[in-house]
Design an enzyme around this catalytic site. Structure first.
Site, short mmCIF file in Angstrom:
data_model
loop_
_atom_site.label_atom_id
_atom_site.label_comp_id
_atom_site.label_asym_id
_atom_site.label_seq_id
_atom_site.Cartn_x
_atom_site.Cartn_y
_atom_site.Cartn_z
N LYS A 1 126.41 3.45 19.83
CA LYS A 1 127.11 4.72 19.62
C LYS A 1 128.28 4.77 20.58
O LYS A 1 128.11 4.99 21.79
CB LYS A 1 126.19 5.92 19.89
CG LYS A 1 126.81 7.18 19.32
CD LYS A 1 126.44 8.45 20.05
CE LYS A 1 127.31 8.75 21.21
NZ LYS A 1 128.73 9.02 20.90
N GLU B 1 124.08 3.47 33.80
CA GLU B 1 125.23 3.28 34.68
C GLU B 1 125.96 4.62 34.69
O GLU B 1 126.54 5.01 33.68
CB GLU B 1 126.18 2.20 34.11
CG GLU B 1 125.52 0.86 33.89
CD GLU B 1 125.24 0.12 35.18
OE1 GLU B 1 125.87 0.47 36.21
OE2 GLU B 1 124.39 -0.77 35.16
N CYS C 1 134.41 4.58 37.01
CA CYS C 1 133.23 5.07 37.73
C CYS C 1 133.24 4.64 39.19
O CYS C 1 132.74 5.34 40.05
CB CYS C 1 131.96 4.59 37.04
SG CYS C 1 132.01 2.85 36.72
N GLU D 1 132.63 13.99 41.42
CA GLU D 1 133.45 13.01 40.70
C GLU D 1 134.52 13.74 39.89
O GLU D 1 134.20 14.57 39.05
CB GLU D 1 132.55 12.20 39.76
CG GLU D 1 133.29 11.06 39.12
CD GLU D 1 132.37 10.19 38.29
OE1 GLU D 1 131.54 10.75 37.54
OE2 GLU D 1 132.49 8.96 38.39
P1 NAD Z 1 129.23 11.32 28.83
O1 NAD Z 1 127.96 11.19 29.58
O2 NAD Z 1 129.64 12.66 28.36
O3 NAD Z 1 129.21 10.41 27.52
C1 NAD Z 1 128.85 9.04 27.53
C2 NAD Z 1 128.30 8.70 26.18
O4 NAD Z 1 127.08 9.41 26.00
C3 NAD Z 1 129.18 9.07 25.00
O5 NAD Z 1 129.04 8.10 23.98
C4 NAD Z 1 128.59 10.38 24.55
O6 NAD Z 1 128.82 10.69 23.20
C5 NAD Z 1 127.12 10.13 24.79
N1 NAD Z 1 126.33 11.36 24.95
C6 NAD Z 1 126.77 12.59 25.32
N2 NAD Z 1 125.74 13.46 25.31
C7 NAD Z 1 124.64 12.77 24.94
C8 NAD Z 1 123.27 13.10 24.78
N3 NAD Z 1 122.83 14.35 24.97
N4 NAD Z 1 122.40 12.14 24.41
C9 NAD Z 1 122.82 10.88 24.23
N5 NAD Z 1 124.11 10.49 24.34
C10 NAD Z 1 125.00 11.42 24.72
O7 NAD Z 1 130.29 10.63 29.74
P2 NAD Z 1 131.80 10.31 29.38
O8 NAD Z 1 132.53 11.59 29.49
O9 NAD Z 1 131.89 9.57 28.10
O10 NAD Z 1 132.19 9.27 30.53
C11 NAD Z 1 132.54 9.67 31.80
C12 NAD Z 1 131.35 9.51 32.75
O11 NAD Z 1 130.79 8.21 32.65
C13 NAD Z 1 131.75 9.67 34.18
O12 NAD Z 1 130.86 10.49 34.85
C14 NAD Z 1 131.71 8.25 34.75
O13 NAD Z 1 131.47 8.14 36.10
C15 NAD Z 1 130.66 7.61 33.94
N6 NAD Z 1 130.87 6.16 33.84
C16 NAD Z 1 130.09 5.33 34.59
C17 NAD Z 1 130.26 3.95 34.56
C18 NAD Z 1 129.38 3.01 35.35
O14 NAD Z 1 129.45 1.80 35.17
N7 NAD Z 1 128.53 3.49 36.23
C19 NAD Z 1 131.25 3.42 33.75
C20 NAD Z 1 132.05 4.29 33.00
C21 NAD Z 1 131.83 5.66 33.05
#
Ligand code: NAD
Length: 495
Positions: free
Chosen positions: A191, A266, A300, A397
């Site tokens: 997804k 992650e 991140c 963050e």
């Molecule tokens: P997000 O958590 O909103 O979304 C990530 C993914 O999860 C998307 O595909 C989203 O549609 C999905 N998602 C959202 N709600 C969900 C739910 N209830 N159940 C299952 N899936 C769900 O995060 P984002 O806005 O896409 O990304 C930014 C965040 O990701 C930041 O906090 C960043 O630090 C983190 N990030 C971490 C890493 C790492 O390697 N640690 C890498 C990239 C981003």
């Protein structure tokens, strides 16, 4: 701000938007069962670049069922060397389509094309190449436990994997999940983030062309609340690999408990980049600027807290400010652009909200802090001085081009501040004293510590953090363990 795409990008937009982008389920390109669609926006222009089928619960059902059939059928039973060959064919196809994939990612995520060509795309291809090579080298071991038995272990694929991907590095992070899962013999339902679905859908089409059997790699685009949660709660999914925010990660752990799915998370970070007084300050501040402003700060592991010794604090602030002022923000299709827009209006408002919070908390903006223009989600690279460790801009963050510069007195103070957030993903330190650096590396709460450098990653090295930064490790050989179960076989040899 004017955004002038070259001819190729314009024709790509036409090609992409000419038809609805369909889901990839069970080896076919299909519309969602509901017939619903959503629009993908170019963050640089706010124009619609594609209409995408919006997956729902029924689509997840179809995709998981297809992944289960493909797992029980061809994929987990196929000779590992055959699996490897198919993955290498996908490597070749991705290389043949390099320009298209790079432009797609740049348009969909607003990333500078130069960065995609230098970082995202080569890293995705390198990841797939690395794990395609591993596919036929995953094995257990003979452990001679008793004289009257042949006892050994085998590594078996965990099964159907749900891969939930964020928008900041869609292709690269997607590949960190897809490539090791497939190499281990798992099947995948991916997804992508709703803001950036296009590269995953295109790579799934290429995977079919490469000969991946139907159902091995499915992509269901759609919202996290619907598609993401349906995958996380699905009784026939064996593992969830997730990259995203800590809040969603927490919910995923709870959902995965329903059938004790394997989980790797992650999550976020607030990485400290520590500049001791004996460091090469010019080199440290140059790296610190790219360490936080790369990908417009939407990383991140961004070094979003620069910790400077009190003796060099003013110089660090001055140099970082000067660097931030010279960073070219603008049209992602221009190869000299260093920072593109941030991903969405919502993200832009959240970042600008943090700038307000920082000002109210008493920190000083030395440069930046404003939106650029009124079309596209551009933000000036922003430096905050006079930041106290306890301030929200130093603890939370921001996920944008904003750096907080915090003063410290001595090594112990630097470590206290560096380790003083809920995160522990990455950290950096700069000094000419190796013993001092080693002491920092030993005590830093982080999955990766960079010494006299910042921000480098490689698929051969494990990646991940603890606490609010997540659980488990991706990449390297760690990922092979994530996607396999160890089984013991005990053969009686007593006769
Ligand atoms: P997000 O958590 O909103 O979304 C990530 C993914 O999860 C998307 O595909 C989203 O549609 C999905 N998602 C959202 N709600 C969900 C739910 N209830 N159940 C299952 N899936 C769900 O995060 P984002 O806005 O896409 O990304 C930014 C965040 O990701 C930041 O906090 C960043 O630090 C983190 N990030 C971490 C890493 C790492 O390697 N640690 C890498 C990239 C981003």
């Amino acid at each position: 701000m004017s955004v002038a795409y070259d001819y190729d990008a314009v024709s790509l937009i036409r090609r992409v938007s000419a038809r609805e982008k369909l889901l990839v389920i069970d080896g076919k390109l299909v519309p969602s069962v509901s017939g619903k669609t959503f629009r993908s926006i170019n963050p640089a222009t706010e124009e619609v670049i594609a209409t995408v089928s919006e997956g729902g619960v029924e689509d997840v059902e179809r995709a998981v069922a297809a992944a289960r059939r493909a797992f029980e059928g061809p994929w987990s039973l196929m000779r590992a060397a055959e699996r490897s060959k198919i993955l290498f064919r996908l490597v070749d196809l991705m290389k043949e389509h390099e320009d298209e994939l790079a432009e797609l990612e740049s348009l969909d995520a607003g990333k500078p094309i130069s960065a995609v060509l230098r970082q995202d795309l080569p890293a995705a291809i390198d990841t797939l190449t690395y794990y395609a090579g591993w596919a036929d080298k995953i094995h257990g071991e003979v452990i001679p436990a008793r004289e009257d038995a042949l006892t050994y272990t085998v590594r078996e694929p965990v099964g159907v994997v749900a891969a939930i991907v964020p928008w900041n590095f869609p292709m690269m992070i997607g590949m960190w999940k897809l490539a090791p899962a497939l190499a281990c013999g798992c099947t995948v339902v991916m997804k992508p983030a709703e803001l950036t679905s296009l590269s995953a859908l295109r790579i799934a089409e290429l995977a079919l062309e490469a000969g991946l059997p139907a159902g091995v790699f499915n992509v269901v685009a759609g919202s996290g609340r619907v598609v993401g949660e349906a995958l996380v709660n699905h009784p026939d999914v064996d593992k969830v690999t997730f990259t995203g925010s800590p809040g969603v990660g927490r919910g995923i752990m709870k959902g995965a408990a329903s059938n004790f799915k394997h989980v790797s998370l992650e999550l976020g970070g607030k990485s400290a980049n520590v500049i001791f007084e004996d460091a090469d300050i010019a080199a440290a501040t140059k790296a610190a600027a790219s360490g936080v402003f790369f990908n417009a700060g939407q990383v991140c592991s961004a070094g979003s807290r620069v910790l400077a010794h009190e003796k060099v604090y003013d110089e660090v602030v001055e140099r970082l400010t000067a660097r931030a002022k010279t960073m070219k923000v603008g049209d992602p299709s221009d190869r000299s652009t260093m920072l593109g827009p941030v991903i969405s209006e919502k993200q832009m408002n959240s970042i600008l909200g943090y700038v307000d919070i920082g000002r109210k908390e008493g920190a000083t903006v030395t440069t930046g802090g404003e939106r650029i223009g009124n079309r596209g989600f551009y933000i000036q690279p922003t430096v905050f001085a006079d930041v106290a460790h306890e301030m929200r801009i130093s603890q939370e963050e921001i996920f944008g081009p904003v750096v907080s510069v915090v003063k410290f007195k001595d090594d112990a103070d630097a470590l206290r501040i560096a380790n003083g957030t809920a995160f522990s993903l990455a950290a950096g330190a700069w000094s000419r004293d190796i013993a001092r650096l080693q002491n920092f590396a030993r005590r830093a709460k982080a999955g990766t510590v960079w010494l006299n450098t910042f921000g480098y990653t490689d698929v051969r090295l494990p990646w991940g953090g603890a606490h609010d930064s997540g659980l488990g490790r991706e990449r390297g050989t760690a990922a092979l363990k994530n996607f396999t179960e160890e089984k013991v076989v005990w053969l009686n040899t007593r006769g």
